[in-house]
Design a protein around this motif. Sequence first.
Motif, short mmCIF file in Angstrom:
data_model
loop_
_atom_site.label_atom_id
_atom_site.label_comp_id
_atom_site.label_asym_id
_atom_site.label_seq_id
_atom_site.Cartn_x
_atom_site.Cartn_y
_atom_site.Cartn_z
N UNK A 1 42.70 54.70 31.45
CA UNK A 1 41.78 53.59 31.36
C UNK A 1 42.53 52.26 31.46
N UNK A 2 41.79 51.22 31.77
CA UNK A 2 42.33 49.86 31.84
C UNK A 2 42.02 49.16 30.52
N UNK A 3 42.98 48.43 29.99
CA UNK A 3 42.77 47.72 28.74
C UNK A 3 41.84 46.52 28.94
N UNK A 4 41.01 46.25 27.94
CA UNK A 4 40.09 45.12 28.02
C UNK A 4 40.85 43.80 28.19
N UNK A 5 42.05 43.73 27.62
CA UNK A 5 42.85 42.51 27.74
C UNK A 5 43.22 42.23 29.20
N UNK A 6 43.37 43.28 30.00
CA UNK A 6 43.69 43.12 31.41
C UNK A 6 42.52 42.48 32.15
N UNK A 7 41.31 42.97 31.86
CA UNK A 7 40.13 42.37 32.47
C UNK A 7 39.95 40.93 32.02
N UNK A 8 40.23 40.68 30.74
CA UNK A 8 40.09 39.31 30.23
C UNK A 8 41.06 38.36 30.94
N UNK A 9 42.29 38.83 31.17
CA UNK A 9 43.25 37.98 31.88
C UNK A 9 42.72 37.61 33.26
N UNK A 10 42.18 38.58 33.98
CA UNK A 10 41.67 38.31 35.33
C UNK A 10 40.46 37.38 35.28
N UNK A 11 39.63 37.55 34.27
CA UNK A 11 38.48 36.65 34.11
C UNK A 11 38.95 35.22 33.82
N UNK A 12 39.94 35.10 32.94
CA UNK A 12 40.48 33.77 32.61
C UNK A 12 41.15 33.14 33.83
N UNK A 28 50.85 37.13 29.42
CA UNK A 28 49.58 37.86 29.54
C UNK A 28 49.47 38.50 30.92
N UNK A 29 49.93 37.78 31.94
CA UNK A 29 49.93 38.34 33.30
C UNK A 29 50.83 39.57 33.37
N UNK A 30 52.03 39.46 32.82
CA UNK A 30 52.97 40.58 32.89
C UNK A 30 52.43 41.80 32.15
N UNK A 31 51.76 41.57 31.02
CA UNK A 31 51.17 42.69 30.28
C UNK A 31 50.04 43.33 31.07
N UNK A 32 49.22 42.49 31.72
CA UNK A 32 48.11 43.00 32.52
C UNK A 32 48.63 43.78 33.73
N UNK A 33 49.64 43.25 34.39
CA UNK A 33 50.21 43.93 35.55
C UNK A 33 50.84 45.27 35.14
N UNK A 35 49.92 47.11 32.63
CA UNK A 35 48.81 48.01 32.32
C UNK A 35 48.24 48.61 33.60
N UNK A 36 48.04 47.77 34.61
CA UNK A 36 47.53 48.26 35.89
C UNK A 36 48.52 49.23 36.52
N UNK A 37 49.79 48.91 36.48
CA UNK A 37 50.82 49.78 37.06
C UNK A 37 50.83 51.14 36.36
N UNK A 38 50.65 51.15 35.05
CA UNK A 38 50.63 52.42 34.30
C UNK A 38 49.47 53.28 34.77
N UNK A 39 48.32 52.65 35.02
CA UNK A 39 47.17 53.43 35.51
C UNK A 39 47.45 53.98 36.90
#
Length: 222
Positions: A1-12, A28-33, A35-39
């Motif tokens: 799954x994708x973390x909600x924080x990742x979606x929030x970063x993209x929304x922001x 926040x970008x690095x954490x989101x990236x 998370x996406x890479x892990x998926x």
Amino acid sequence: MIQKATLKFLEDLRRNNNKPWFDAHRKAYEAAREDFAAFIDSLIAAFGKTEPAILHLKAKDCMFRINRDVRFSKNKEPYKTNFGAYINAEGKKSLKGGYYFHLEPGGSFTGGGLWQPMPAELAKIRQEIDYNLPEFDKILGSKKFRDTYGGLTVEAGQILSRVPKGYEPDNPAATYLKYKSFTALANLPDTVLTGSALLSTTVKAFQTLLPLITFINRGIDE
């Protein structure tokens, strides 16, 4: 799954698409990236059980940069507001068909195929369709394909008004021969992105697309 924080970063980022904001939120970008890479790594491993040719890939081999190329664009916003990954055994710059995952709040999708192939590859795909129309019809007409994708993507500017040169207007494959891209996409609601079924849903979508990818790439190889 994708973390909600990742979606929030993209929304922001969509609301603050400028370098000063991005620099201030780089962690926040690095954490989101990450998370996406892990998926994507999990997706490669899971779908690789069906398509072993992709198992050598890592997420970094498939993911696109978030920076936009604004040199020839009227839109001068410096960053994309999505994460994207193209999973292709020969690399994301391959001229062959592959699989795509697009993460964007309110606009995520999965699927793949081959978008805007070069003239030589496009001619080969059209020839393959002309020679093997019953097989192509069977792929697109299967219940799984129709239930998952509906059909090939109909995109503005990607379909000719007439059959290409070398084919008769009454060719049985005329509808498909007019296509300039051969892709199929399935939308993913945000609720699916953050749920436990995201991986299995995406793997099933890729498995359903496999016969089309095989057909496209066989035509290119011949």
